[in-house]
Design a protein around this motif. Structure first.
Motif, PDB file in Angstrom:
ATOM      1  N   ILE A   1      -3.529  -0.362 -14.389  1.00 48.63           N
ATOM      2  CA  ILE A   1      -2.666  -1.482 -14.017  1.00 48.63           C
ATOM      3  C   ILE A   1      -1.465  -0.969 -13.209  1.00 48.63           C
ATOM      4  O   ILE A   1      -1.086  -1.545 -12.190  1.00 48.63           O
ATOM      5  N   SER A   2      -0.894   0.194 -13.625  1.00 48.82           N
ATOM      6  CA  SER A   2       0.245   0.760 -12.910  1.00 48.82           C
ATOM      7  C   SER A   2      -0.136   1.086 -11.477  1.00 48.82           C
ATOM      8  O   SER A   2       0.602   0.778 -10.544  1.00 48.82           O
ATOM      9  N   ALA A   3      -1.328   1.707 -11.318  1.00 42.52           N
ATOM     10  CA  ALA A   3      -1.773   2.088  -9.978  1.00 42.52           C
ATOM     11  C   ALA A   3      -1.959   0.838  -9.119  1.00 42.52           C
ATOM     12  O   ALA A   3      -1.542   0.805  -7.957  1.00 42.52           O
ATOM     13  N   PHE A   4      -2.528  -0.195  -9.719  1.00 39.80           N
ATOM     14  CA  PHE A   4      -2.753  -1.448  -9.006  1.00 39.80           C
ATOM     15  C   PHE A   4      -1.420  -2.042  -8.548  1.00 39.80           C
ATOM     16  O   PHE A   4      -1.252  -2.430  -7.395  1.00 39.80           O
ATOM     17  N   GLN A   5      -0.461  -2.037  -9.482  1.00 39.62           N
ATOM     18  CA  GLN A   5       0.850  -2.605  -9.165  1.00 39.62           C
ATOM     19  C   GLN A   5       1.504  -1.846  -8.024  1.00 39.62           C
ATOM     20  O   GLN A   5       2.063  -2.436  -7.103  1.00 39.62           O
ATOM     21  N   TYR A   6       1.401  -0.510  -8.079  1.00 37.19           N
ATOM     22  CA  TYR A   6       2.031   0.303  -7.048  1.00 37.19           C
ATOM     23  C   TYR A   6       1.409   0.004  -5.684  1.00 37.19           C
ATOM     24  O   TYR A   6       2.099  -0.277  -4.711  1.00 37.19           O
ATOM     25  N   LEU A   7       0.083   0.042  -5.648  1.00 31.89           N
ATOM     26  CA  LEU A   7      -0.624  -0.106  -4.377  1.00 31.89           C
ATOM     27  C   LEU A   7      -0.487  -1.491  -3.778  1.00 31.89           C
ATOM     28  O   LEU A   7      -0.245  -1.635  -2.590  1.00 31.89           O
ATOM     29  N   PHE A   8      -0.646  -2.492  -4.623  1.00 32.58           N
ATOM     30  CA  PHE A   8      -0.742  -3.845  -4.074  1.00 32.58           C
ATOM     31  C   PHE A   8       0.549  -4.634  -4.168  1.00 32.58           C
ATOM     32  O   PHE A   8       0.738  -5.587  -3.436  1.00 32.58           O
ATOM     33  N   VAL A   9       1.435  -4.284  -5.063  1.00 39.47           N
ATOM     34  CA  VAL A   9       2.654  -5.079  -5.205  1.00 39.47           C
ATOM     35  C   VAL A   9       3.851  -4.339  -4.589  1.00 39.47           C
ATOM     36  O   VAL A   9       4.441  -4.797  -3.611  1.00 39.47           O
ATOM     37  N   VAL A  10       4.140  -3.136  -5.123  1.00 35.88           N
ATOM     38  CA  VAL A  10       5.328  -2.404  -4.656  1.00 35.88           C
ATOM     39  C   VAL A  10       5.211  -2.074  -3.167  1.00 35.88           C
ATOM     40  O   VAL A  10       6.105  -2.365  -2.373  1.00 35.88           O
TER      41      VAL A  10
END
Ligand code: GDP
Ligand code: MG
Length: 301
Positions: free
Chosen positions: A272-281
């Motif tokens: 989930i962290s990786a997803f957030q970094y890539l797609f949100v941040v």
């Protein structure tokens, strides 16, 4: 752990010689493929003919058969050896009690199987019942949850009471194929086998008649109303399943305990962290950069 004295397969000699030679051929074929041991797990609801089928395969009364569910609810492993080939069959208590799947029985079976490798699962039901229901689906789901979906790659549906006159004037083969399809449908649902997987994981169905009144052919072999000598046919299908698959399913501590619900979520945290970094941040950073680049100087500056 299920440990058992391996005895000579005396029941083998009780089979008519035509059956014996067919079985010997299968044994030799298995040994050629370096399969000197075969472990068969038999499961299903109570009273469907699991124990009777075990006895039929062995050609002897090795496990208790009861018309009424007076059996002691525990699994039994019977081991028989012939020509340096060992057949292990595990008979289990019915999985349903009072209209529900009995999780305690399931747990007992799993613990009994610790450190054993399952080559084939016989999922037993009756041919002569006309419907399947949600409970059947729950039974299949419980087996799937316990041993994993892969167990159905080594699964075989066995339909007992096969010496039956079909209802509604149906031909015998028509009736068996309809009943087979109904049971397979519920198995696919319970095992969550998707439509696109159906072909790849086709589950064979074998009809059996355990009764002493089963008709016989001229070679003294027990036959179904369509003339099939069913004992060799069942063992042939079992062998086909075994030889088409790699090593069996090892029942180890991890499988018995199942996935820990507390750890299940934890595994997802880095994802989930990786997803957030890539797609949100990353995206927000890009927007800010674009905004800065596009920004015109305010008039006061
Ligand atoms: P289990 O509870 O699934 O192990 O079922 P059993 O093997 O103990 O059988 C339950 C009852 O059904 C017994 O009375 C058996 O004699 C009978 N039975 C089992 N299989 C067959 C079959 O293929 N044909 C007939 N006619 N009776 C069967
Ligand atoms: Mg039984």
């Amino acid at each position: 752990m299920a440990s058992q004295v391996i005895r000579e397969w005396v029941g083998f000699q009780q089979f008519p010689s035509a059956t014996q030679s067919k079985l010997l051929e299968l044994i030799r074929k298995s040994k050629q493929e370096r399969r000197n041991t075969l472990t068969v797990l038999v499961m299903g609801k109570g009273g469907v003919g699991k124990s009777s089928t075990v006895n039929s395969i062995l050609g002897e009364r090795a496990v208790t058969v009861s018309a009424f569910q007076s059996e002691i609810p525990r699994p039994v492993m019977v081991s028989r050896s012939w020509e340096e080939f060992t057949l292990n069959i595990i008979d289990t208590p019915g999985l349903v009690e009072g209209g529900y799947v009995n999780d305690q029985v399931l747990d007992l079976i799993k613990r009994f199987l610790l450190n054993n490798t399952i080559d084939v699962l016989l999922y037993v039901d009756r041919l002569d019942s006309y419907r399947v229901d949600n409970l059947d689906r729950q039974v299949v789901k419980a087996i799937t949850d316990s041993f994993g979906k892969e167990i159905w790659r080594r699964g075989l549906v066995v339909l007992t009471h096969a010496q039956v006159s079909p209802p509604d004037g149906l031909r015998y083969d028509e009736f068996t194929s309809r009943r087979s399809e109904a049971v397979l449908k519920i198995v696919r649902l319970g095992a969550r086998i998707r439509k696109q997987e159906v072909k790849a994981s086709s589950i064979p169905v074998v009809c059996v008649e355990n009764s002493g009144r089963c008709n016989k052919n001229e070679l003294d072999e027990k036959i179904l109303p369509n003339g099939t000598a069913w004992i060799p046919s069942l063992l042939q299908t079992i062998t086909d399943v075994v030889l088409s698959e790699s090593n069996g399913i090892l029942v180890d501590q991890k499988l018995i305990e199942g996935p820990n619900p507390n750890n299940k979520g934890k595994l997802l945290i880095p994802l989930i962290s990786a997803f957030q970094y890539l797609f949100v941040v990353k995206r927000i950073q890009k927007w800010i950069k674009n905004d800065i680049a596009r920004e015109s100087r305010p008039s006061w500056a």
